[in-house]
Design an enzyme around this catalytic site. Structure first.
Site, PDB file in Angstrom:
ATOM      1  N   LYS A   1      93.759 100.432  -3.950  1.00 50.19           N
ATOM      2  CA  LYS A   1      93.214  99.322  -4.931  1.00 50.19           C
ATOM      3  C   LYS A   1      94.364  98.296  -4.941  1.00 50.19           C
ATOM      4  CE  LYS A   1      90.892  97.724  -9.176  1.00 50.19           C
ATOM      5  NZ  LYS A   1      90.439  98.404 -10.398  1.00 50.19           N
TER       6      LYS A   1
ATOM      7  N   SER B   1      85.500  97.224 -10.966  1.00 54.17           N
ATOM      8  CA  SER B   1      86.369  96.238 -10.401  1.00 54.17           C
ATOM      9  C   SER B   1      87.142  96.920  -9.240  1.00 54.17           C
ATOM     10  CB  SER B   1      87.410  95.721 -11.011  1.00 54.17           C
ATOM     11  OG  SER B   1      88.308  96.849 -11.622  1.00 54.17           O
TER      12      SER B   1
ATOM     13  N   SER C   1      85.907 100.911 -13.925  1.00 51.80           N
ATOM     14  CA  SER C   1      85.822 100.330 -12.685  1.00 51.80           C
ATOM     15  C   SER C   1      86.157 101.322 -11.777  1.00 51.80           C
ATOM     16  CB  SER C   1      87.329  99.498 -12.648  1.00 51.80           C
ATOM     17  OG  SER C   1      86.731  98.226 -13.242  1.00 51.80           O
TER      18      SER C   1
HETATM   19  N1  GLN Z   1      84.145  95.763 -16.188  1.00 52.92           N
HETATM   20  C1  GLN Z   1      85.219  96.226 -17.292  1.00 52.92           C
HETATM   21  C2  GLN Z   1      85.800  94.810 -17.395  1.00 52.92           C
HETATM   22  O1  GLN Z   1      85.598  93.723 -16.939  1.00 52.92           O
HETATM   23  C3  GLN Z   1      85.890  97.197 -16.780  1.00 52.92           C
HETATM   24  C4  GLN Z   1      86.900  96.792 -15.632  1.00 52.92           C
HETATM   25  C5  GLN Z   1      87.915  97.885 -15.376  1.00 52.92           C
HETATM   26  O2  GLN Z   1      87.710  99.090 -15.709  1.00 52.92           O
HETATM   27  N2  GLN Z   1      88.792  97.555 -14.766  1.00 52.92           N
HETATM   28  O3  GLN Z   1      86.692  94.876 -18.292  1.00 52.92           O
END
Ligand code: GLN
Length: 475
Positions: A78, A153, A177
């Site tokens: 990532k 994400s 994510s």
């Molecule tokens: N959807 C969640 C957020 O926007 C989780 C994102 C993540 O785990 N990085 O915070």
């Protein structure tokens, strides 16, 4: 496309028997990347470098020299994970031209075992999002249906594995994510216990939640990557001194287990009918196989998402203060003095969702609101942890869907951020409680869209979780 290897042990035997070379593998992934650039999976591909590493590894293999545990495993990382002398952007304009000056501990550990990093994967900006649509570089599309999101994400990491662009990928999971994009892409996503894997060299979003996790096609590979990445690191004081699970001890665990499932997941109108269907099918299968499977109601269910977002945004507002246009990253060409450098660089460099979160995070931390929001959310987090641990005293696992729906259409949820936030209902509990959880592929919805189920367990219970996952996938 040539043979797609499901697990690293297959690759290893292929390499040993001479069926395949590392170079052929890398070429195959690069071809798959090149024919699918419209999916927007990689922010950058390290093609020549990966090929050179592959050739060097093939020579070592041919000469029977010792090689690492991941020799021949080609992975995507990532784009919020630092890799020395490579760019890292967190999919943000503010870091568009930033180059890492050191590698994350996990990158060092992966490379030390001879993994090859093929590129950096697209993600939501600073890992904030659940659809990968918040990336400065544009959304990632799902390989199963290009009109739909790959999840977020870590959307690029999940689609890269789904589409055979690398063997496995590394994501980060703050509130879901790794797990949610894995479920949208029909692959496996593991979020380890908070404190299991070093965060050193990972671009921070919300430090009390952030955790690195593997995205793989097999449980075996999740175990192997966990084993390589986990364990104490002098650069991350939150790491526990717990023994690291060894991948070669993975045994499909079929002894009778006690499993709780969230009743609301089967009754709530917000959960898609196919998702409910898959959950109940698995409940039936588990019962038929002799496990004790019981419904539970989590009394703090409605507080999970608000608590997570208050705390994550507060931490984000503090973590992202470092992007000031002075130290590194984007500096506005329109700035005239110090204060306008801060203001304009941040205004022009951050995307809409990131700015929203910095503002909300600053608000909940500000004098006069701190007690009402931030301090209260901290107390609720503790209650959530306690109540979740109480459930896990009576049950081995909590079973839920990973997400309320399969992958949704691109553009569908962008207009209302709260709709997207609510989407994290099943994943944030493990994040708030610091517990390990895994998303496992559980069939598809008949239109070819993957569905995923989540298993959550006790702190540092990864070995039991992975053993049971191996069994679960065979149900
Ligand atoms: N959807 C969640 C957020 O926007 C989780 C994102 C993540 O785990 N990085 O915070």
């Amino acid at each position: 496309m040539a043979k797609k290897y499901h697990s690293y042990s297959d690759i290893k035997s292929g390499l040993q028997s001479g069926d395949v070379t590392v170079e052929q593998l890398v070429k195959q992934y690069l071809q798959q990347i090149n024919t699918n650039t419209h999916l927007n999976v990689f922010n950058e591909v390290f093609g020549d470098e990966a090929l050179a590493q592959a050739k060097a590894l093939d020579v070592r293999l041919k000469n029977n020299e010792p090689v690492g545990k991941l020799a021949g495993m080609v992975i995507g990382i990532k784009d919020n994970i630092c890799y020395k002398d490579h760019k890292v952007t967190a999919s943000s304009k503010i870091l568009e031209n930033f180059t890492s000056i050191y590698s994350a501990t996990i990158v060092e550990r992966l490379l030390a075992e001879d993994a090859i990093i093929i590129g950096r994967c697209n993600c939501d900006e600073f890992a904030m999002g659940a659809s990968n649509e918040n990336s400065y570089f544009g959304p990632v599309k799902n390989f199963a249906d290009e009109t739909r999101v790959g999840g977020g994400s870590s959307g690029g990491s999940a689609v890269a594995v789904q589409a055979g662009m690398c063997h496995a990928a590394i994501g980060t999971d703050t509130g879901g994510s790794v797990r949610q994009p894995a479920s949208f892409c029909g692959v496996i996503g593991l979020k380890p216990t908070y404190g299991r894997i070093s965060r050193h060299g990972i671009i921070s979003y919300a430090s009390s939640f952030d955790q690195v996790g593997p995205i793989t096609q097999s449980v075996e590979d999740a175990a192997l990557l966990l084993e390589v990445m986990a364990g104490p690191d002098e650069y991350d004081a939150t790491l526990a001194n717990q023994p690291v699970p060894a991948a070669n001890e993975l045994k499909p665990e079929a002894r009778q287990k006690r499993i709780a499932y969230l009743q609301e997941a089967l009754t709530s109108p917000g959960v898609d009918a196919d998702v409910k269907g898959t959950l109940s099918t698995y409940i039936d299968k588990l019962r038929a196989d002799g496990h004790i499977v019981k419904p539970i109601s989590f009394e703090l269910l409605d507080y999970l998402v608000p608590t997570y977002y208050i705390l994550a945004m507060a931490e984000a507002s503090s973590n992202l203060a470092r992007y000031d246009g002075v130290h590194y990253g984007y500096r506005s060409p329109n700035a005239t003095d110090l204060v306008s450098t801060y203001k304009k660089s941040r205004y022009e460099g951050f995307g809409k969702e990131v700015k929203r979160r910095i503002m909300l995070g600053t608000f909940v931390l500000s004098a006069g609101y701190y007690d009402a929001y931030y301090a209260k959310a901290q107390r609720v987090r503790r209650l959530i942890q306690d109540k979740t641990n109480e459930i896990l005293n009576d049950f081995d696992f909590i079973l839920t869907p990973t997400a309320p729906e399969p992958a949704f259409a691109l553009g569908l949820k962008e207009k209302d951020p709260v709709v997207t936030y609510l989407y994290d209902i099943f994943t944030v509990q493990a994040s708030l409680a610091g517990l390990p959880a895994i998303s496992l592929p559980a069939g598809n919805n008949g239109k070819g869209l993957p569905l995923g189920l989540q298993l959550l367990t006790k702190k540092f219970g990864e070995t039991e979780l992975l053993n049971f996952s191996e069994y679960f996938l065979k149900l």
